[in-house]
Design a protein around this motif. Structure first.
Motif, PDB file in Angstrom:
ATOM      1  N   THR A  19       1.036  -1.344   0.075  1.00  0.00           N
ATOM      2  CA  THR A  19       0.128   0.098   0.104  1.00  0.00           C
ATOM      3  C   THR A  19       1.036   1.356   0.188  1.00  0.00           C
ATOM      4  O   THR A  19       0.488   2.359  -0.504  1.00  0.00           O
ATOM      5  CB  THR A  19      -0.853   0.070   1.321  1.00  0.00           C
ATOM      6  N   THR A  20       2.050   1.155   0.739  1.00  0.00           N
ATOM      7  CA  THR A  20       2.803   2.364   0.847  1.00  0.00           C
ATOM      8  C   THR A  20       3.607   2.796  -0.610  1.00  0.00           C
ATOM      9  O   THR A  20       4.384   3.620  -0.672  1.00  0.00           O
ATOM     10  CB  THR A  20       3.793   2.308   1.885  1.00  0.00           C
ATOM     11  N   GLY A  21       3.441   1.892  -1.613  1.00  0.00           N
ATOM     12  CA  GLY A  21       4.270   2.166  -2.779  1.00  0.00           C
ATOM     13  C   GLY A  21       5.367   1.508  -2.933  1.00  0.00           C
ATOM     14  O   GLY A  21       6.056   1.352  -4.190  1.00  0.00           O
ATOM     15  N   ARG A  22       5.806   0.551  -1.972  1.00  0.00           N
ATOM     16  CA  ARG A  22       6.890  -0.248  -2.178  1.00  0.00           C
ATOM     17  C   ARG A  22       6.496  -1.641  -1.895  1.00  0.00           C
ATOM     18  O   ARG A  22       5.605  -1.862  -0.907  1.00  0.00           O
ATOM     19  CB  ARG A  22       8.132   0.000  -1.046  1.00  0.00           C
ATOM     20  N   PRO A  23       6.991  -2.572  -2.665  1.00  0.00           N
ATOM     21  CA  PRO A  23       6.605  -4.013  -2.523  1.00  0.00           C
ATOM     22  C   PRO A  23       7.047  -4.457  -0.989  1.00  0.00           C
ATOM     23  O   PRO A  23       7.559  -4.121  -0.289  1.00  0.00           O
ATOM     24  CB  PRO A  23       7.267  -4.673  -3.302  1.00  0.00           C
ATOM     25  N   LYS A  24       5.905  -5.412  -0.600  1.00  0.00           N
ATOM     26  CA  LYS A  24       5.971  -5.810   0.776  1.00  0.00           C
ATOM     27  C   LYS A  24       6.544  -7.452   0.625  1.00  0.00           C
ATOM     28  O   LYS A  24       5.998  -8.246  -0.345  1.00  0.00           O
ATOM     29  CB  LYS A  24       4.541  -6.023   1.133  1.00  0.00           C
ATOM     30  N   GLY A  25       7.502  -7.666   1.482  1.00  0.00           N
ATOM     31  CA  GLY A  25       8.251  -9.023   1.403  1.00  0.00           C
ATOM     32  C   GLY A  25       7.661  -9.969   2.398  1.00  0.00           C
ATOM     33  O   GLY A  25       7.442  -9.660   3.635  1.00  0.00           O
ATOM     34  N   VAL A  26       6.840 -10.791   1.977  1.00  0.00           N
ATOM     35  CA  VAL A  26       6.002 -11.814   2.957  1.00  0.00           C
ATOM     36  C   VAL A  26       7.164 -12.875   3.240  1.00  0.00           C
ATOM     37  O   VAL A  26       7.729 -13.658   2.454  1.00  0.00           O
ATOM     38  CB  VAL A  26       4.849 -12.344   2.289  1.00  0.00           C
ATOM     39  N   TYR A  83       6.149  -9.245   7.699  1.00  0.00           N
ATOM     40  CA  TYR A  83       6.670  -8.780   6.248  1.00  0.00           C
ATOM     41  C   TYR A  83       8.003  -8.066   6.582  1.00  0.00           C
ATOM     42  O   TYR A  83       8.579  -7.608   7.482  1.00  0.00           O
ATOM     43  CB  TYR A  83       5.981  -7.175   6.097  1.00  0.00           C
ATOM     44  N   TRP A  84       8.699  -8.446   5.298  1.00  0.00           N
ATOM     45  CA  TRP A  84      10.273  -8.097   5.664  1.00  0.00           C
ATOM     46  C   TRP A  84      10.695  -6.582   6.153  1.00  0.00           C
ATOM     47  O   TRP A  84      10.137  -5.809   5.326  1.00  0.00           O
ATOM     48  CB  TRP A  84      10.985  -8.275   4.369  1.00  0.00           C
ATOM     49  N   ASP A  85      11.305  -6.507   7.128  1.00  0.00           N
ATOM     50  CA  ASP A  85      11.463  -4.918   7.478  1.00  0.00           C
ATOM     51  C   ASP A  85      10.519  -4.161   7.488  1.00  0.00           C
ATOM     52  O   ASP A  85      10.656  -3.041   7.299  1.00  0.00           O
ATOM     53  CB  ASP A  85      12.806  -4.539   6.530  1.00  0.00           C
ATOM     54  N   ASP A  86       9.235  -4.484   7.947  1.00  0.00           N
ATOM     55  CA  ASP A  86       8.270  -3.824   8.243  1.00  0.00           C
ATOM     56  C   ASP A  86       7.139  -4.074   9.374  1.00  0.00           C
ATOM     57  O   ASP A  86       6.225  -4.768   9.373  1.00  0.00           O
ATOM     58  CB  ASP A  86       7.609  -3.681   6.796  1.00  0.00           C
ATOM     59  N   PRO A  87       7.692  -3.820  10.619  1.00  0.00           N
ATOM     60  CA  PRO A  87       7.006  -4.383  11.644  1.00  0.00           C
ATOM     61  C   PRO A  87       5.775  -3.792  12.026  1.00  0.00           C
ATOM     62  O   PRO A  87       4.606  -4.270  12.244  1.00  0.00           O
ATOM     63  CB  PRO A  87       7.867  -3.837  12.994  1.00  0.00           C
ATOM     64  N   GLU A  88       5.643  -2.512  11.222  1.00  0.00           N
ATOM     65  CA  GLU A  88       4.197  -1.720  11.311  1.00  0.00           C
ATOM     66  C   GLU A  88       3.335  -2.475  10.317  1.00  0.00           C
ATOM     67  O   GLU A  88       1.966  -2.794  10.969  1.00  0.00           O
ATOM     68  CB  GLU A  88       4.485  -0.418  10.911  1.00  0.00           C
ATOM     69  N   ALA A  89       3.601  -2.577   9.277  1.00  0.00           N
ATOM     70  CA  ALA A  89       2.524  -3.543   8.585  1.00  0.00           C
ATOM     71  C   ALA A  89       2.472  -4.710   8.979  1.00  0.00           C
ATOM     72  O   ALA A  89       1.170  -5.465   8.995  1.00  0.00           O
ATOM     73  CB  ALA A  89       3.140  -3.373   6.845  1.00  0.00           C
ATOM     74  N   THR A  90       3.298  -5.417   9.433  1.00  0.00           N
ATOM     75  CA  THR A  90       3.017  -6.692  10.165  1.00  0.00           C
ATOM     76  C   THR A  90       1.913  -6.563  11.343  1.00  0.00           C
ATOM     77  O   THR A  90       0.976  -7.368  11.330  1.00  0.00           O
ATOM     78  CB  THR A  90       4.559  -7.231  10.684  1.00  0.00           C
ATOM     79  N   ARG A  91       2.116  -5.666  12.261  1.00  0.00           N
ATOM     80  CA  ARG A  91       1.207  -5.613  13.205  1.00  0.00           C
ATOM     81  C   ARG A  91      -0.259  -5.312  12.749  1.00  0.00           C
ATOM     82  O   ARG A  91      -1.182  -5.933  13.297  1.00  0.00           O
ATOM     83  CB  ARG A  91       1.478  -4.325  14.125  1.00  0.00           C
ATOM     84  N   ALA A  92      -0.299  -4.513  11.536  1.00  0.00           N
ATOM     85  CA  ALA A  92      -1.388  -4.078  11.130  1.00  0.00           C
ATOM     86  C   ALA A  92      -2.298  -5.427  10.539  1.00  0.00           C
ATOM     87  O   ALA A  92      -3.461  -5.354  10.486  1.00  0.00           O
ATOM     88  CB  ALA A  92      -1.489  -3.136  10.063  1.00  0.00           C
ATOM     89  N   ALA A  93      -1.598  -6.407   9.900  1.00  0.00           N
ATOM     90  CA  ALA A  93      -1.932  -7.764   9.247  1.00  0.00           C
ATOM     91  C   ALA A  93      -2.561  -8.632  10.481  1.00  0.00           C
ATOM     92  O   ALA A  93      -3.101  -9.424   9.997  1.00  0.00           O
ATOM     93  CB  ALA A  93      -1.042  -8.215   8.564  1.00  0.00           C
ATOM     94  N   LEU A  94      -2.324  -8.445  11.674  1.00  0.00           N
ATOM     95  CA  LEU A  94      -2.662  -9.359  12.737  1.00  0.00           C
ATOM     96  C   LEU A  94      -3.628  -8.857  13.815  1.00  0.00           C
ATOM     97  O   LEU A  94      -3.764  -7.589  13.931  1.00  0.00           O
ATOM     98  CB  LEU A  94      -1.433  -9.861  13.586  1.00  0.00           C
ATOM     99  N   ALA A  95      -4.410  -9.617  14.158  1.00  0.00           N
ATOM    100  CA  ALA A  95      -5.571  -9.471  15.126  1.00  0.00           C
ATOM    101  C   ALA A  95      -5.616 -10.549  16.177  1.00  0.00           C
ATOM    102  O   ALA A  95      -5.276 -11.495  16.190  1.00  0.00           O
ATOM    103  CB  ALA A  95      -6.877  -9.205  14.511  1.00  0.00           C
ATOM    104  N   PRO A  96      -5.948  -9.902  17.514  1.00  0.00           N
ATOM    105  CA  PRO A  96      -5.876 -11.073  18.581  1.00  0.00           C
ATOM    106  C   PRO A  96      -7.301 -11.993  18.235  1.00  0.00           C
ATOM    107  O   PRO A  96      -8.087 -11.523  17.528  1.00  0.00           O
ATOM    108  CB  PRO A  96      -6.358 -10.091  19.900  1.00  0.00           C
ATOM    109  N   ASP A  97      -7.134 -12.962  18.660  1.00  0.00           N
ATOM    110  CA  ASP A  97      -8.033 -14.150  18.297  1.00  0.00           C
ATOM    111  C   ASP A  97      -9.415 -13.595  19.213  1.00  0.00           C
ATOM    112  O   ASP A  97      -9.542 -13.439  20.385  1.00  0.00           O
ATOM    113  CB  ASP A  97      -7.697 -15.420  19.105  1.00  0.00           C
ATOM    114  N   PRO A  98     -10.407 -13.291  18.349  1.00  0.00           N
ATOM    115  CA  PRO A  98     -11.902 -12.756  19.017  1.00  0.00           C
ATOM    116  C   PRO A  98     -12.292 -13.651  19.894  1.00  0.00           C
ATOM    117  O   PRO A  98     -13.021 -13.352  20.743  1.00  0.00           O
ATOM    118  CB  PRO A  98     -12.777 -12.658  17.823  1.00  0.00           C
TER     119      PRO A  98
END
Ligand code: HFR
Length: 564
Positions: free
Chosen positions: A177-184, A381-396
């Motif tokens: 989303t931020t304009g650079r590819p994300k490394g999974v 995500y490679w070198d992207d802790p912020e995006a990593t956090r955003a992709a995860l949610a606590p188990d509801p």
């Protein structure tokens, strides 16, 4: 034929923990069966499990001699082939993560991946031309026979010597989303757990020949390797130039005696248009497995009319979790079907629906976002802790457990049988010919074009043409540069709906649809193509004096799309 003498049965029963161990486990059981079948000029080229294992040994030795070891990364630039499969297994053997990249990738994108991941080596298929890379990265080519070094990498300090199943097995770059590819980043443990869950579905047996039609950089090809090799079957990797032409594609399937084709739905669009008769006559074919996007229902019905005997499997997943579910499409599809079922998660995984407040939704037909609990969860995500956090949610269901679930971004509801049916997305991620595209990444690129004040990019569904990317560009006032002179042009040579409509729409939008228009749109597209893969380049480029906004200030999507 039965295999009562099986030593170590496939289907995930092997104790393998690493990617290479898992994929080579069948070599002990079925050394002389074909592992890979490649279409060749005359007939096909078969690589047995034993030969594959030998190629992996040769490549492992070659890479080790170059200093590749635990904790390294290797950029692997190749199309799928027996040799490329051996190369990624060799990386895995040495504890190095591979980063698969297609030879079609724009060089700037490759360079940005290299800059982000600092690979010890750029390893390419012997047929692929070289690229000038920073001196810290060694370069080499490979065949199934071994590695041929060009530039030996400088020795690196080694922080670890032991391999661990939590190490990255691979990093796959996808649109960000931020304009650079994300490394999974995917660990050995995650991939192998996924393979076990998938193989429990018993979709193939050792007698199958599974065509893999995706580029190596799409994790779908890793699914294909696991699905085939995990069952002692053969994988049939097809090159993009074969897949693109229905005639070549169908002949390759015929030549290799393919029993199952795995690929994105758009694969079948051109087949239906050009060579439906040959699909009907393809006797060896039993199963089509698709993933990555919705299969347009009219086309699906057409396939079922032509081949009522075919099993069609809808596979749902994302790069962050590999595939989550496999659902067989009912034969025939009910006349009132609107949203295809993606079934329920494969063994070992679970899908949940949550509403916008994170509460579990479990009544039939209520829509929510799919959260995925899976042992095949990406590491981040490679070198992207912020995006990593955003992709995860606590188990509801138990937020105190500390277990993070994947937020898929997919909206779905459950039908009365409990099966999930997709409806849309929570964000602006779209699928173009099965490829994941963040509209924001395309917008970012367009904004880099001098003289561009604002942009908006949309994906428009166009029936037989598929999903088309449309860019609206607002030129900087008073600049003659950038997109300012552009009007509209349709990129696809044949279906040129856009240019025809532009005379009226263009006038109301204040854009002149002059003679130079298409040349200018072509220039904008060429600018995009310098850094973006072909599927991310907008087919339509329109110049508008301003982006219309809705009452609450958002870009007015409907008003813009009405201009097309
Ligand atoms: C996905 C994800 C699939 C199978 C994914 C095996 C492996 C991996 C995959 C494929 C993919 N119907 N919409 C469907 N990696 Br191993 O496309 N991954 S992705 O990350 O590029 O895109 C998104 O694609 C999902 O979140 C969905 O929005 C969409 N999608 N499968 C389907 C689908 C409809 N079967």
């Amino acid at each position: 034929m039965t295999h009562g003498d099986r030593l170590s049965p496939p289907y995930g029963a092997s104790p393998a923990e690493f990617l290479h161990e898992f994929l080579l486990a069948a070599a002990a059981t079925f050394p002389d069966r074909p592992a890979v079948i490649e279409p060749a000029d005359s007939g096909t080229l078969e690589t047995t499990y034993r030969e594959l294992a030998t190629a992996v040994d040769a490549l492992t030795e070659g890479l080790a001699a170059l200093g590749v070891g635990v904790g390294d990364r290797v950029v692997l630039e190749a199309d799928a082939s027996a040799a490329a499969l051996a190369a990624l297994l060799a990386c895995s053997t040495l504890g190095a993560a591979f980063i698969p990249v297609s030879p079609q990738t724009p060089r700037e994108r490759l360079l940005s991946i290299v800059a982000a991941t600092d690979p010890v080596l750029h390893l390419r298929d012997a047929g692929t031309p070289g690229t000038e890379l920073p001196a810290a990265t060694g370069t080499a080519t490979f065949t199934a026979a071994g590695v041929s070094a060009e530039r030996t990498p400088a020795p690196r300090p080694r922080r670890r010597t032991e391999r661990s199943v939590t190490d990255p097995a691979y990093v796959i770059f996808t649109s960000g989303t931020t304009g650079r590819p994300k490394g999974v980043v995917m660990s050995h443990r995650a991939v192998v757990a996924f393979y076990r869950g998938m193989l429990a579905e018993r979709l193939v047996t050792e007698h199958d020949r599974v065509a893999s039609t995706s580029p190596l950089q799409f994790d779908f090809s890793l699914l294909n390797f696991g699905m085939a090799l995990g069952a002692g079957a053969a994988v049939v990797p097809l090159k993009p130039e074969v897949v693109r032409w229905p005639r070549r594609f169908l002949s390759a399937l015929h030549e290799a005696g393919v029993t199952q084709v795995n690929g994105v739905p758009s694969l079948w669009t051109s087949v239906l248009r050009r060579d439906a008769g040959r699909l009907a006559a393809l006797g060896s074919l039993r199963t089509i497995l698709f993933c990555g996007e919705k299969f347009p229902l009219p086309q699906l019905r057409r396939v079922q009319e032509l081949r009522p005997d075919l099993r069609i499997v809808n596979c749902y997943g994302s790069t962050e979790s590999m595939a989550a579910s496999f659902a067989e499409v009912p034969r025939p599809l009910p006349a009132d079907e609107t949203d295809l079922s993606i079934g329920v998660a494969h063994p070992g995984a679970e899908m949940l629906l949550v509403d916008a407040d994170g509460r579990v939704v479990d009544e039939p037909y209520a829509t929510g976002e799919i959260l995925l609990r899976t042992p095949a969860l990406f590491s981040g995500y490679w070198d992207d802790p912020e995006a990593t956090r955003a992709a995860l949610a606590p188990d509801p269901l138990e937020p105190r457990s500390g277990q993070p679930l994947l937020r898929t971004g997919d909206l779905a509801y459950r039908d009365p049988s409990g099966a999930f049916r997709l409806t849309g997305r929570t964000d602006s991620q779209v699928q173009i010919r099965g490829n994941r595209v963040e509209l924001g990444e395309v917008e970012r690129r367009l904004l880099e074009l001098a003289g561009t004040a604002a942009v908006a990019v949309f994906a428009e569904e166009r029936g037989a043409e598929g999903t088309v990317l449309c860019a609206f560009v607002v030129p900087e006032p008073g600049t003659g540069a950038g997109a300012s002179a552009s009007a509209s042009a349709s990129a696809s040579a044949g279906a040129n709906a856009g240019a025809g409509a532009s005379a009226s729409a263009g006038a109301s939008a204040g854009a002149g649809a002059g003679a130079g228009a298409s040349a200018d749109a072509a220039r904008v597209r060429a600018f995009c193509a310098e850094t973006l893969p072909a599927y991310m380049v907008p087919q339509e480029v329109r110049s508008v004096p301003a982006l219309p906004v809705t009452a609450n200030g958002k870009t007015d999507r409907a008003a813009l799309l009405a201009l097309l």
